[in-house]
Design a protein around this motif. Sequence first.
Motif, mmCIF file in Angstrom:
data_model
loop_
_atom_site.group_PDB
_atom_site.id
_atom_site.type_symbol
_atom_site.label_atom_id
_atom_site.label_comp_id
_atom_site.label_asym_id
_atom_site.label_seq_id
_atom_site.Cartn_x
_atom_site.Cartn_y
_atom_site.Cartn_z
ATOM 1 N N VAL A 39 18.637 -15.898 25.062
ATOM 2 C CA VAL A 39 19.417 -17.132 24.949
ATOM 3 C C VAL A 39 18.949 -17.936 23.741
ATOM 4 O O VAL A 39 19.760 -18.454 22.962
ATOM 5 N N GLU A 40 17.639 -18.021 23.544
ATOM 6 C CA GLU A 40 17.099 -18.740 22.391
ATOM 7 C C GLU A 40 17.506 -18.057 21.088
ATOM 8 O O GLU A 40 17.849 -18.726 20.113
ATOM 9 N N ALA A 41 17.482 -16.735 21.066
ATOM 10 C CA ALA A 41 17.868 -15.998 19.866
ATOM 11 C C ALA A 41 19.351 -16.215 19.545
ATOM 12 O O ALA A 41 19.721 -16.375 18.387
ATOM 13 N N LYS A 42 20.192 -16.240 20.585
ATOM 14 C CA LYS A 42 21.617 -16.487 20.366
ATOM 15 C C LYS A 42 21.838 -17.888 19.812
ATOM 16 O O LYS A 42 22.649 -18.080 18.906
ATOM 17 N N ALA A 43 21.131 -18.866 20.361
ATOM 18 C CA ALA A 43 21.277 -20.240 19.881
ATOM 19 C C ALA A 43 20.823 -20.348 18.427
ATOM 20 O O ALA A 43 21.484 -21.011 17.606
ATOM 21 N N LYS A 44 19.730 -19.697 18.108
ATOM 22 C CA LYS A 44 19.229 -19.718 16.730
ATOM 23 C C LYS A 44 20.223 -19.036 15.794
ATOM 24 O O LYS A 44 20.484 -19.523 14.694
ATOM 25 N N GLN A 45 20.789 -17.918 16.236
ATOM 26 C CA GLN A 45 21.764 -17.202 15.421
ATOM 27 C C GLN A 45 23.006 -18.057 15.187
ATOM 28 O O GLN A 45 23.526 -18.116 14.072
ATOM 29 N N GLU A 46 23.473 -18.728 16.218
ATOM 30 C CA GLU A 46 24.644 -19.589 16.069
ATOM 31 C C GLU A 46 24.355 -20.739 15.113
ATOM 32 O O GLU A 46 25.207 -21.125 14.316
ATOM 33 N N GLN A 47 23.135 -21.276 15.173
ATOM 34 C CA GLN A 47 22.747 -22.348 14.250
ATOM 35 C C GLN A 47 22.737 -21.836 12.816
ATOM 36 O O GLN A 47 23.235 -22.498 11.906
ATOM 37 N N GLU A 48 22.190 -20.635 12.607
ATOM 38 C CA GLU A 48 22.154 -20.058 11.265
ATOM 39 C C GLU A 48 23.559 -19.755 10.755
ATOM 40 O O GLU A 48 23.851 -19.960 9.577
ATOM 41 N N ILE A 49 24.429 -19.295 11.632
ATOM 42 C CA ILE A 49 25.813 -19.029 11.237
ATOM 43 C C ILE A 49 26.506 -20.341 10.855
ATOM 44 O O ILE A 49 27.225 -20.397 9.855
ATOM 45 N N GLY A 50 26.269 -21.377 11.625
ATOM 46 C CA GLY A 50 26.840 -22.687 11.295
ATOM 47 C C GLY A 50 26.342 -23.191 9.944
ATOM 48 O O GLY A 50 27.121 -23.715 9.144
ATOM 49 N N ASN A 51 25.042 -23.010 9.701
ATOM 50 C CA ASN A 51 24.484 -23.427 8.409
ATOM 51 C C ASN A 51 25.097 -22.622 7.268
ATOM 52 O O ASN A 51 25.395 -23.170 6.203
ATOM 53 N N ALA A 52 25.273 -21.324 7.487
ATOM 54 C CA ALA A 52 25.874 -20.471 6.452
ATOM 55 C C ALA A 52 27.310 -20.896 6.176
ATOM 56 O O ALA A 52 27.741 -20.953 5.017
ATOM 57 N N GLN A 53 28.057 -21.205 7.225
ATOM 58 C CA GLN A 53 29.438 -21.643 7.038
ATOM 59 C C GLN A 53 29.498 -22.968 6.283
ATOM 60 O O GLN A 53 30.340 -23.161 5.411
#
Length: 139
Positions: A39-53
């Motif tokens: 769950v933490e990894a998914k949240a971190k990945q979503e944050q990184e994707i948001g930053n990339a966007q």
Amino acid sequence: MKQKLEVIEKFLLILTLIISVGASGWKGYEYISAKSLIVEAKAKQEQEIGNAQQLLTKTYAELLSNLDKDIRQIDSKLEEELFEGTVGWDKLLIIRNSKVEDRNHLLQQLGSQVSNIMTSTRGTPKSSEKLMGKLFIWM
């Protein structure tokens, strides 16, 4: 003697029960820990994707605004030209058309990159499920 054997037998039974409850508790703890890590990894990945966007959008917005500014400057120079079809007019028109093509290309790239990011994130739950499967095998 028979009573001592029964007591020892019951003691071993209770000891085995305690060990099995402790082992299952430990496995449950490992499962919950693994689940929270995912769950933490998914949240971190979503944050990184948001930053990339956001970075993509910001970069493309700056590029597009610079191109629009250049196009407006060329338009004002075109208004200053005396006649349509002169050498200066033709050069400016070629430059303007090139910048318009660049702007359209940037818009297409932005759209495709954002959609690629979105489609690549849809495949992540399957990879996390594979990770959970590997964790279960390890347990």
